[in-house]
Design a protein around this motif. Sequence first.
Motif, PDB file in Angstrom:
ATOM      1  N   ALA A 190       1.537  -1.222  -0.178  1.00 34.97           N
ATOM      2  CA  ALA A 190       0.018   0.324  -0.063  1.00 34.97           C
ATOM      3  C   ALA A 190       1.196   1.060  -0.033  1.00 34.97           C
ATOM      4  O   ALA A 190       0.099   1.959  -0.613  1.00 34.97           O
ATOM      5  CB  ALA A 190      -1.019   0.049   1.158  1.00 34.97           C
ATOM      6  N   ALA A 191       2.009   1.500   0.305  1.00 37.10           N
ATOM      7  CA  ALA A 191       2.469   2.247   0.785  1.00 37.10           C
ATOM      8  C   ALA A 191       3.759   2.643  -1.007  1.00 37.10           C
ATOM      9  O   ALA A 191       3.764   3.922  -1.100  1.00 37.10           O
ATOM     10  CB  ALA A 191       4.009   2.327   1.752  1.00 37.10           C
ATOM     11  N   VAL A 192       3.509   1.457  -1.620  1.00 42.22           N
ATOM     12  CA  VAL A 192       4.616   1.470  -2.531  1.00 42.22           C
ATOM     13  C   VAL A 192       3.666   1.928  -3.302  1.00 42.22           C
ATOM     14  O   VAL A 192       3.333   3.203  -4.555  1.00 42.22           O
ATOM     15  CB  VAL A 192       5.384   0.425  -2.402  1.00 42.22           C
ATOM     16  CG1 VAL A 192       5.650   0.193  -4.444  1.00 42.22           C
ATOM     17  CG2 VAL A 192       6.058  -0.015  -2.336  1.00 42.22           C
ATOM     18  N   SER A 193       2.828   0.629  -3.361  1.00 40.28           N
ATOM     19  CA  SER A 193       1.734   1.425  -5.026  1.00 40.28           C
ATOM     20  C   SER A 193      -0.391   2.030  -4.581  1.00 40.28           C
ATOM     21  O   SER A 193      -0.619   1.734  -5.087  1.00 40.28           O
ATOM     22  CB  SER A 193       1.254  -0.161  -5.169  1.00 40.28           C
ATOM     23  OG  SER A 193       2.675  -0.345  -5.621  1.00 40.28           O
ATOM     24  N   GLY A 194       0.278   2.666  -3.316  1.00 43.94           N
ATOM     25  CA  GLY A 194      -1.252   3.014  -3.127  1.00 43.94           C
ATOM     26  C   GLY A 194      -2.139   1.351  -2.162  1.00 43.94           C
ATOM     27  O   GLY A 194      -1.575   0.283  -2.718  1.00 43.94           O
ATOM     28  N   MET A 195      -4.153   2.050  -2.793  1.00 45.39           N
ATOM     29  CA  MET A 195      -5.134   0.708  -2.276  1.00 45.39           C
ATOM     30  C   MET A 195      -5.321  -0.595  -3.182  1.00 45.39           C
ATOM     31  O   MET A 195      -5.838  -0.858  -2.385  1.00 45.39           O
ATOM     32  CB  MET A 195      -5.793   1.553  -0.994  1.00 45.39           C
ATOM     33  CG  MET A 195      -5.809   2.183  -0.412  1.00 45.39           C
ATOM     34  SD  MET A 195      -5.333   0.517   0.787  1.00 45.39           S
ATOM     35  CE  MET A 195      -7.285  -0.105   0.962  1.00 45.39           C
ATOM     36  N   ALA A 196      -4.589  -0.182  -4.158  1.00 47.63           N
ATOM     37  CA  ALA A 196      -4.969  -1.266  -5.746  1.00 47.63           C
ATOM     38  C   ALA A 196      -4.959  -2.235  -5.553  1.00 47.63           C
ATOM     39  O   ALA A 196      -4.748  -3.389  -5.749  1.00 47.63           O
ATOM     40  CB  ALA A 196      -4.199  -0.640  -6.588  1.00 47.63           C
ATOM     41  N   PRO A 197      -3.420  -2.405  -4.972  1.00 47.66           N
ATOM     42  CA  PRO A 197      -2.869  -4.029  -5.165  1.00 47.66           C
ATOM     43  C   PRO A 197      -3.763  -4.944  -3.802  1.00 47.66           C
ATOM     44  O   PRO A 197      -3.914  -6.044  -4.060  1.00 47.66           O
ATOM     45  CB  PRO A 197      -1.605  -4.115  -4.440  1.00 47.66           C
ATOM     46  CG  PRO A 197      -0.623  -2.136  -5.296  1.00 47.66           C
ATOM     47  CD  PRO A 197      -2.323  -1.875  -4.415  1.00 47.66           C
ATOM     48  N   LEU A 198      -4.316  -4.408  -2.970  1.00 48.60           N
ATOM     49  CA  LEU A 198      -5.262  -4.797  -1.641  1.00 48.60           C
ATOM     50  C   LEU A 198      -6.313  -4.817  -2.522  1.00 48.60           C
ATOM     51  O   LEU A 198      -7.508  -5.639  -1.510  1.00 48.60           O
ATOM     52  CB  LEU A 198      -4.635  -3.419  -0.504  1.00 48.60           C
ATOM     53  CG  LEU A 198      -3.687  -3.820   0.841  1.00 48.60           C
ATOM     54  CD1 LEU A 198      -2.738  -3.786  -0.227  1.00 48.60           C
ATOM     55  CD2 LEU A 198      -4.063  -3.190   1.756  1.00 48.60           C
ATOM     56  N   LEU A 199      -7.063  -4.416  -3.903  1.00 49.80           N
ATOM     57  CA  LEU A 199      -8.280  -4.348  -3.476  1.00 49.80           C
ATOM     58  C   LEU A 199      -8.224  -5.332  -4.956  1.00 49.80           C
ATOM     59  O   LEU A 199      -9.497  -6.091  -5.290  1.00 49.80           O
ATOM     60  CB  LEU A 199      -8.180  -2.996  -3.880  1.00 49.80           C
ATOM     61  CG  LEU A 199      -8.492  -2.259  -3.128  1.00 49.80           C
ATOM     62  CD1 LEU A 199      -9.364  -0.949  -3.201  1.00 49.80           C
ATOM     63  CD2 LEU A 199     -10.417  -2.537  -2.092  1.00 49.80           C
ATOM     64  N   ARG A 200      -7.146  -5.607  -5.934  1.00 51.94           N
ATOM     65  CA  ARG A 200      -7.364  -6.541  -6.787  1.00 51.94           C
ATOM     66  C   ARG A 200      -6.788  -7.564  -6.913  1.00 51.94           C
ATOM     67  O   ARG A 200      -5.771  -7.920  -5.957  1.00 51.94           O
ATOM     68  CB  ARG A 200      -7.144  -5.590  -8.438  1.00 51.94           C
ATOM     69  CG  ARG A 200      -5.296  -5.621  -7.691  1.00 51.94           C
ATOM     70  CD  ARG A 200      -4.727  -5.030  -9.489  1.00 51.94           C
ATOM     71  NE  ARG A 200      -3.405  -4.267  -9.022  1.00 51.94           N
ATOM     72  CZ  ARG A 200      -2.552  -3.639  -9.770  1.00 51.94           C
ATOM     73  NH1 ARG A 200      -3.266  -2.143  -9.117  1.00 51.94           N
ATOM     74  NH2 ARG A 200      -1.037  -3.438  -9.397  1.00 51.94           N
ATOM     75  N   GLN A 201      -7.329  -9.194  -7.206  1.00 52.56           N
ATOM     76  CA  GLN A 201      -6.482 -10.198  -7.258  1.00 52.56           C
ATOM     77  C   GLN A 201      -5.029  -9.788  -7.561  1.00 52.56           C
ATOM     78  O   GLN A 201      -4.269  -9.593  -8.535  1.00 52.56           O
ATOM     79  CB  GLN A 201      -7.074 -11.083  -8.681  1.00 52.56           C
ATOM     80  CG  GLN A 201      -8.724 -11.254  -8.975  1.00 52.56           C
ATOM     81  CD  GLN A 201      -8.901 -12.530  -7.675  1.00 52.56           C
ATOM     82  OE1 GLN A 201      -8.306 -13.030  -6.759  1.00 52.56           O
ATOM     83  NE2 GLN A 201     -10.408 -12.017  -7.459  1.00 52.56           N
ATOM     84  N   GLY A 202      -4.848 -11.080  -6.449  1.00 51.09           N
ATOM     85  CA  GLY A 202      -2.928 -10.576  -6.522  1.00 51.09           C
ATOM     86  C   GLY A 202      -2.529 -11.095  -5.046  1.00 51.09           C
ATOM     87  O   GLY A 202      -3.191 -11.977  -3.995  1.00 51.09           O
ATOM     88  N   PRO A 203      -1.768 -11.296  -4.627  1.00 49.25           N
ATOM     89  CA  PRO A 203      -0.928 -11.783  -3.791  1.00 49.25           C
ATOM     90  C   PRO A 203      -1.024 -11.350  -2.440  1.00 49.25           C
ATOM     91  O   PRO A 203      -1.078 -11.413  -1.002  1.00 49.25           O
ATOM     92  CB  PRO A 203       0.788 -11.819  -3.408  1.00 49.25           C
ATOM     93  CG  PRO A 203       1.151 -11.218  -4.640  1.00 49.25           C
ATOM     94  CD  PRO A 203      -0.507 -10.444  -5.004  1.00 49.25           C
ATOM     95  N   VAL A 204      -1.141  -9.761  -1.935  1.00 46.55           N
ATOM     96  CA  VAL A 204      -1.807  -9.143  -0.960  1.00 46.55           C
ATOM     97  C   VAL A 204      -3.796  -9.242  -1.080  1.00 46.55           C
ATOM     98  O   VAL A 204      -4.346  -7.992  -0.446  1.00 46.55           O
ATOM     99  CB  VAL A 204      -1.192  -8.616  -0.508  1.00 46.55           C
ATOM    100  CG1 VAL A 204       0.099  -8.588  -0.265  1.00 46.55           C
ATOM    101  CG2 VAL A 204      -1.424  -6.811  -2.009  1.00 46.55           C
ATOM    102  N   SER A 205      -4.211  -9.996  -2.099  1.00 49.04           N
ATOM    103  CA  SER A 205      -5.784  -9.559  -2.151  1.00 49.04           C
ATOM    104  C   SER A 205      -6.615  -9.757  -1.423  1.00 49.04           C
ATOM    105  O   SER A 205      -6.302 -10.790   0.275  1.00 49.04           O
ATOM    106  CB  SER A 205      -6.627 -10.167  -3.536  1.00 49.04           C
ATOM    107  OG  SER A 205      -6.496 -11.262  -3.412  1.00 49.04           O
TER     108      SER A 205
END
Length: 359
Positions: free
Chosen positions: A170-185
């Motif tokens: 979240a610090a590097v790329s914002g909230m997007a990685p936490l909301l879409r499919q992926g290792p931190v979804s």
Amino acid sequence: MIVLALLASIAAAGVALTMLFLAHGRPEDDRGGPRADMVRYFGMAAIAALLCGALNVMETAWDSVAAAAAGNATNVMAVGLLWAGARRLNGRRAIGAISTGAGGILLLGLTFLVPLDDATLLKTAGLVVFSALGALECARSPVGRLSGARLLSWTLSLYALYNLARLAAAAVSGMAPLLRQGPVSPETTAAVSAIAIALVSVGAVWIGRQLDDDPAPGTRAHDRGTLRRETARLLVEHPGVRATLVRVPEINLIRAAHSSELGETMLRTVSDAAADVVPDVVTGMPTRDAVFLVHPAATAAAEVEESLRRAFARRMPSIDYDDVPDLVFEHYLLRDVDDLSWLMESRRARPRLRQPRAD
């Protein structure tokens, strides 16, 4: 997909809760001591995890801020209670439960005051902190010396690292990685949580099997266990055994007019007086309003009552009470330890349960 992952975490929490209470085992023992502490704290953590999963499903289905707030609070509390329980087992100061409760309440309120994404990051930070603290506490002696503690410590450490990775993303790329499919979804997070709950439950049950139900002396649970063990001995050594219940009818008035401590002292005085005058007697206060005497039936009931009243009156000046309260007696013949258990339970529960045959 997210709903299936959340259901998996709910199922894992339900299994964990069931395993914990089965781990307590030995229904003839009264709960107390390290095993009961572990079941109490880790069981509350499993309940919090259950609620968290259910609330997350509600949030997903209805986009409810209230469900999100409660879910954030219970999520942090589930991990925090593991830390608090480990502190309790290590005999450390009781700040764990207080800190956990405060953290949960804080998150509950903040979720309504800040954007939901910020609340999610705060929750994740709380998980990192409590998971790391729990891992360190599980590695600390005496819990750290028990089999299963290493599994708990490693699981909580990895869970802390995973949530730290979510914060870093979240610090590097914002909230997007936490909301879409992926290792931190959210889906991956729910699956990781389910695995963590399963591993923690295995470690907790493993630890629980090595802990004892050992209520502290002076507690009602300790008295119940002592009365059962000593009754079994008396039943072997004597042809008949009697349980005598001694009550002070005005005990509630004494507690209200003076103090609960004086009420307890009054009942302890009855117990001490009985130990002085009744041969081969075992005494205990397994309930709030009665002293139990278990003794050979060869001693006549009338003789027990008369001698105990005299001994009780002699002891009254030592507790600085102006009057000598009346004593009321109930006598029951015991055929086995189960009769005593029913008798003790009948004094704890209302309505009254079936009692053994009166003498």
